[in-house]
Enzyme design. Structure first.
Site, PDB file in Angstrom:
ATOM      1  CG  ASP A  31      -1.933   1.127   1.203  1.00  0.00           C
ATOM      2  OD1 ASP A  31      -2.906   1.324   0.307  1.00  0.00           O
ATOM      3  OD2 ASP A  31      -1.812   1.777   2.553  1.00  0.00           O
ATOM      4  CG  ASP A  50      -1.809   1.922   6.435  1.00  0.00           C
ATOM      5  OD1 ASP A  50      -2.802   1.540   5.663  1.00  0.00           O
ATOM      6  OD2 ASP A  50      -1.234   2.961   6.672  1.00  0.00           O
ATOM      7  CG  ASP A  93      -4.472  -1.831   2.978  1.00  0.00           C
ATOM      8  OD1 ASP A  93      -4.717  -2.007   1.160  1.00  0.00           O
ATOM      9  OD2 ASP A  93      -4.143  -1.446   3.927  1.00  0.00           O
TER      10      ASP A  93
END
Length: 882
Positions: free
Chosen positions: A326, A613, A617
Site C-alpha cells: 500500500d 494498514d 487492505d
C-alpha cells in the site's frame, strides 16, 4: 446503485420524509426485517476443536502410529517423547490460530456506538446498532459515519476515507452529485458516505441505504469470513514428506518381515527389528525441530520490529518474490508536506532535512497569508485539522512564522469558509489599523479573481503573460504529482461582507505539496530487487500521484507501468492475469481490485506478500501468501487479518524479515536432509543385512538409542545455524521446489549410502577380528556383540560428524567457520560422550548389548565415521561454481 440516483429518488424509494424521518414504529419494523447494524463473523471455534484440527496432518498420524508401535515393543520413554512432540506442536498451532481469528472482531469494534438520527420529527442520539435503511443521519465534523449513506445535504463536508479507499487526504462531498456509471470507484462517489469513515470538516445529512454486512466495510468482512487459509509452502513440503515417509516405513517393515519369513529367521526378533527400523525411518523429532526453529526465528524477528502471528509465515516470507505494498503510510509518511513554493519568477524547493530557512518579502507574505487562512493547528509536533492546512502551518513553523504568533498579532475579523464549488477559502484579519483579506485555493481560481500581483515587494498589474507564467509553473508541479494551492491578499479599510472578500485580489504565489516517500524505503526497494523480489504499489490514490512516488522510489520506470481500477474492470480475469507482470503500480483501486491483483500474481505461481494498514487492505492481506500490517498506523482490522505486523511501520523491516525467512527455510532444509541421510543409512545397513542373509548389525534398542542422540540435538543445532550472509544475493526459491532440489536429494542419498555401507564395513571388521565373516554361520554371541558395538559407534559417530557438512550445501565447513555454530559443536561432543558412556559403563553396556572396544578399534571406527564428512566436502569442492 444509490450514487446514480437523485436525493428525491432515494428518499422516495426508501419511503421516508426528510423533515420527519422514520417513525419509531416503522424503525422497529425495519429493525426486525434487516437486523442489527453490526458486522457478523464466523461462529467461534472451541479450543478443543482448534486442537483437533492441529492433529489432522499426515506427519502427525505417522507420529501417533510410531507412538503405538513404541508402546507395543515396550519403549515407553520414546512413546512419551513422541507424544510430547505432537502435543507441543498442536498447542503452538492453537495459540497462533486463536490470535489469527481476531480480524472480524476488530471490524466489529470499528462500528460507531452512537449516532444522531431524525426520527418522529426530532433529532435523537441512538446506538448505531439500531440504525435501519431509511434513517436520516445527521453528520458533523469529528463524528464517525455509522452506516452507508446517500447524502441528502452537504455543506463544506469532508470525510476521511483513507482506511477504506487509501486516499491520503479527506474527500470533498457533494450531495447534489450523481454518477451514472455503475462502476464508479468508491473513492469517486462524492455523494456517498461510508460506514466507519470519519467526517473531518463541515456538516451534512444522509439517508441510510445499507447497514451491517451490506455496507462496503461489511463486504470486506464477508471476504474475510469466506476465505479459507491455504497451506504455506513449508506445510505442503512437510505434509508431502510425512506421507512419503509413512508409506516408506510401512513398506520397509513389510518387506523385511516377508524376507525374514522366507529365510526362516526368528520372526519375533525380525518383527522387533522391523518396527524399530520403521520408528527410526520416521524423523519424529522433525515437527518439534521445525516448531523450535520457527519459534526462535520469530523471537529474532521481534527484535527487528517484526511480530509474526503464525509460525509458518516466517518461512513463507522467505520465499516471497512479489511484495504488494500500500502507498499511503507504508511507502509514504502519510502526512501532506510542502516541498516547493513559488512567487513570480522565483521557484524554490523546501528540503525535508533542512530547518534554518530565511524568506524574502514576497515569500514572507505568502507564508503569512497561507497560515492565517487556515484553521489547522501545529504545536510541539502535535497537529489538528485538515492535513493540507496542517502542511501549510508546518511550513510557517519551519520559517519561524508560527500560527500562534500570527493569530495573536492579526485577529480574525471575518471569513468566507471553503466551498467545493468555489474551491476557495478567505479570512479577514486585523492588519494594524486596517484589515487584510487572505484567500487560498486552486491557483486558476485565484488568478481569475486577482487583478494585481506581488513582485519583488511591489504590487503590479497582473498581465495575461504573468498569468500564463503562473499556470505554466503550476502545471509542471501538477505533472510531478504535487498538489498545487495558490494564495492572494488585499487590504481594506473596514470589515466587509464575505462575498466582497474574493474580488480584486493581489496574487502572491502558490505551493506544491505531496505525501512524501519514507526516506529509507528507496534503499530497501533496491535491496529487494537485487534479491529477485519485485515491489509493487497498490493504492487508492490518483494515477499521476502514485506513478510519481513509484518512479521516485524505483518501483516503476514509466507511467505505462501504471493501471487504474477502472481499467482493470475492462479486462477479463484471464486477460488481467496475462498482463499482470507488465504493471508495477495499481492506482485508484477498490478492496475487490486488491484481492484480484493478489490472485492474479498468485495464479502466475508467485508467492505474494501484501503490506497495508487500512480496513481496505484487510481482504488482500488475508488472500496474500503472507499479509503484513503496519503496527503504528495500522487499523485493528488489518492487524487481525495479517500474518505479520511491523511495529515500526518501516518497509525496510520487510526486507530484513525476508532475509530471516530465507535463512530459516535453509536451516529447516539442512535439518530435514540431515535426518533423512541418517535414517537412510540405518535402513540400508539393516535391509542389506537381511536381504543377503547376514547377521543383523544393530539391535532394536541400539537403533532407538542411536536415533535419539542423532535426531535431537544435532538436528536442532542445524536448525539454529547462523544465517548465510549471501542469502539475499540469490533469487527467491521456486514455491514448487521440494526440499531435495538443487542436489540436496542426491546429497542425502550419497550420505545415507555411505553411512549404511560404513556401518556394515565396521560390522564386518568386528567379525573378521575374531575369524568370522558376514556369511559365517553359528557366530558366537560375544563376537556378534563386539562387531555390533563397532557398527553401533560408526553409525552414530558418522551421523554426528556428517552434520558439520550439512551446514552449507555449497560452501566448505572452513568457509562457513568450523566453530561459528557452537551449538552444533556442543551437540556432537555430547553425542560422542553419551555413546562412550553407553559402551564403557557396565550396566548400560549390558542393557544395550555392547562391549568396550580396544584403542585400535576406536581408531578404526572414528576413521570410518569421518569418511561421509570428508566425501561430502570433496563433492562440494568439485561442484562449486568457479
Amino acid at each position: 446503485m444509490w450514487f446514480s440516483k437523485s436525493q428525491d429518488e432515494v428518499l422516495r424509494e426508501l419511503n421516508v420524509d426528510l423533515s420527519v424521518g422514520l417513525s419509531s414504529e416503522e424503525a422497529k419494523l425495519r429493525l426486525e426485517k434487516y437486523g442489527q447494524n453490526k458486522l457478523k463473523g464466523k461462529p467461534k471455534k472451541s479450543i478443543f476443536s482448534l486442537f483437533l484440527e492441529q492433529l489432522q496432518d499426515m506427519l502427525i498420524y505417522v507420529l501417533l502410529g510410531a507412538t503405538a508401535i513404541t508402546i507395543a515393543i515396550g519403549e515407553y520413554a520414546d512413546a512419551i517423547i513422541i507424544l510430547l512432540v505432537v502435543i507441543l506442536n498442536a498447542v503452538i498451532g492453537v495459540v497462533q490460530e486463536y490470535k489469527a481469528e481476531k480480524a472480524i472482531e476488530a471490524l466489529q469494534k470499528m462500528t460507531t456506538p452512537k449516532c444522531l438520527v431524525r426520527r418522529d420529527g426530532e433529532v435523537k442520539e441512538i446506538t448505531s446498532e439500531e440504525l435501519v435503511p431509511g434513517d436520516i443521519v445527521i453528520i458533523d465534523a469529528g463524528r464517525y459515519i455509522p452506516a452507508d449513506l446517500r447524502l441528502i445535504d452537504s455543506a463544506n463536508l469532508q470525510i476521511e476515507e483513507s482506511a477504506l479507499t487509501g486516499e491520503s487526504v479527506p474527500v470533498n462531498k457533494n450531495a447534489n452529485d450523481i454518477y451514472e456509471d455503475p462502476k464508479t470507484p468508491i473513492g469517486d462517489r462524492s455523494n456517498m458516505a461510508f460506514m466507519s469513515t470519519l467526517a473531518t470538516y463541515g456538516r451534512g445529512e444522509g439517508v441510510v441505504v445499507s447497514t451491517a454486512m451490506e455496507t462496503e466495510i461489511g463486504k470486506i468482512a464477508k471476504i474475510l469470513d469466506e476465505d479459507d487459509d491455504e497451506m504455506t509452502p513449508l506445510q505442503k513440503r512437510l505434509d508431502e514428506l510425512g506421507r512419503t515417509l509413512g508409506f516408506l516405513a510401512i513398506g520397509v517393515c513389510a518387506l523385511i518381515f516377508v524376507i525374514a519369513l522366507f529365510q526362516k529367521r526368528d520372526l519375533f526378533e525380525m518383527f522387533l527389528t522391523a518396527i524399530s527400523l520403521a520408528v527410526a525411518a520416521i524423523p519424529e523429532g522433525l515437527a518439534a525441530i521445525v516448531a523450535i526453529v520457527l519459534a526462535l526465528g520469530v523471537t529474532r524477528m521481534s527484535k527487528i520490529n517484526a511480530i509474526v502471528k503464525k509460525l509458518p509465515a516466517v518461512e513463507t516470507l522467505g520465499s516471497v518474490n512479489i511484495i504488494c505494498s500500500d502507498k499511503t503510510g507504508t511507502l509514504t509518511q502519510n502526512k501532506m508536506t510542502v516541498v516547493k513554493y513559488y512567487t513570480f519568477n522565483n521557484l524554490k524547493d523546501l528540503p525535508a532535512n533542512e530547518t534554518n530557512f530565511s524568506a524574502n518579502e514576497d515569500e514572507t507574505q505568502l507564508i503569512k497569508s497561507f497560515v492565517l487562512c487556515s484553521d489547522a493547528t501545529y504545536e510541539n509536533g502535535q497537529s489538528t485539522g485538515d492535513p493540507t492546512e496542517v502542511a501549510l502551518v508546518v511550513m510557517g513553523d519551519r520559517f519561524k512564522i508560527t500560527k500562534k504568533e500570527l493569530n495573536g498579532k492579526h485577529k480574525r475579523a471575518g471569513e468566507n469558509p471553503f466551498d467545493s464549488d468555489r474551491k476557495l477559502m478567505s479570512t479577514l484579519n486585523v492588519e494594524g489599523s486596517k484589515y487584510r483579506v487572505h484567500t487560498k485555493g486552486a491557483i486558476d481560481n485565484i488568478l481569475n479573481i486577482s487583478t494585481k500581483a506581488l513582485v519583488d515587494g511591489k504590487i503590479v498589474p497582473l498581465t495575461e503573460d504573468m498569468k500564463a507564467k503562473y499556470l505554466e509553473v503550476a502545471e509542471e508541479m501538477s505533472n510531478n504529482a504535487l498538489r498545487v494551492l495558490g494564495v492572494a491578499f488585499k487590504d481594506v479599510d473596514s470589515i466587509i461582507e464575505p462575498e466582497e472578500m474574493e474580488k480584486d485580489l493581489t496574487v502572491i504565489g502558490f505551493v506544491g505539496m505531496i505525501d512524501p516517500p519514507r526516506i529509507e524505503v528507496k534503499d530497501s526497494i533496491r535491496e529487494a530487487k537485487q534479491a529477485g523480489i519485485t515491489p509493487v504499489m497498490i493504492t487508492g490514490d490518483h494515477r499521476n500521484t502514485a506513478a510519481a512516488i513509484a518512479k521516485e522510489l524505483g518501483i516503476a520506470e514509466s507511467l505505462d507501468q501504471c493501471i487504474t481500477g477502472a481499467e482493470i474492470d475492462k479486462l477479463t480475469d484471464e486477460e488481467f492475469s496475462e498482463k499482470i507482470n507488465n504493471y508495477r503500480v495499481f492506482a485508484r483501486v477498490s478492496p475487490e481490485h486488491k484481492v484480484k491483483i493478489v490472485r492474479a500474481f498468485k495464479a502466475k505461481g508467485n508467492i505474494v506478500s501484501m503490506t497495508g494498514d487500512g480496513v481496505n487492505d484487510a481482504p488482500s492481506l488475508k488472500y496474500a501468501d503472507i499479509g503484513v500490517a503496519m503496527g503504528i498506523t495500522g487499523t485493528d482490522v488489518s492487524k487481525g487479518a495479517s500474518d505479520m505486523i511491523l511495529t515500526d511501520d518501516n518497509f525496510t523491516t520487510i526486507v530484513h524479515a525476508i532475509e530471516e525467512g530465507r535463512n530459516i527455510y535453509a536451516n529447516i532444509k539442512k535439518a530435514v536432509v540431515f535426518l533423512l541421510s541418517c535414517n537412510l543409512g540405518e535402513i540400508i545397513s539393516i535391509f542389506a543385512s537381511i536381504l543377503f542373509y547376514w547377521p543383523v548389525p544393530l539391535l532394536p534398542t541400539q537403533i532407538l538409542w542411536m536415533n535419539l542422540i542423532t535426531d535431537s540435538l544435532p538436528a536442532i543445532s542445524l536448525g539454529v545455524d547462523p544465517g548465510d550472509k549471501d542469502v539475499m544475493k540469490k533469487k527467491p526459491r521456486d514455491p514448487k521446489q521440494s526440499f531435495f532440489a538443487e542436489g540436496a536429494g542426491t546429497r542425502a542419498i550419497i550420505g545415507g549410502c555411505l553411512i549404511g555401507a560404513l556401518t556394515l564395513l565396521a560390522f564386518y571388521f568386528g567379525l573378521s577380528e575374531h575369524g568370522y565373516s558376514l556369511g559365517s554361520k553359528n557366530i558366537p554371541e560375544d563376537v556378534l556383540t563386539y562387531a555390533r558395538t563397532m557398527a553401533f559407534v560408526v553409525i552414530a559417530a558418522s551421523q554426528l560428524f556428517y552434520s558439520l557438512s550439512m551446514r552449507n550445501f555449497t560452501k566448505s565447513i572452513f568457509k562457513v567457520g568450523l566453530f561459528s555454530n557452537m551449538y552444533l559443536i556442543g551437540a556432537i561432543i555430547v553425542g560422542l560422550l553419551l555413546q562412550f558412556v553407553v559402551i564403557t559403563v557396565p550396566f548400560l553396556a549390558s542393557a544395550f548389548s555392547v562391549h568396550n572396544l580396544s584403542i585400535r578399534d576406536w581408531t578404526i571406527v572414528i576413521a570410518f565415521s569421518l569418511i561421509p564428512l570428508i566425501v561430502n566436502e570433496i563433492i562440494k569442492a568439485l561442484t562449486r561454481p568457479a
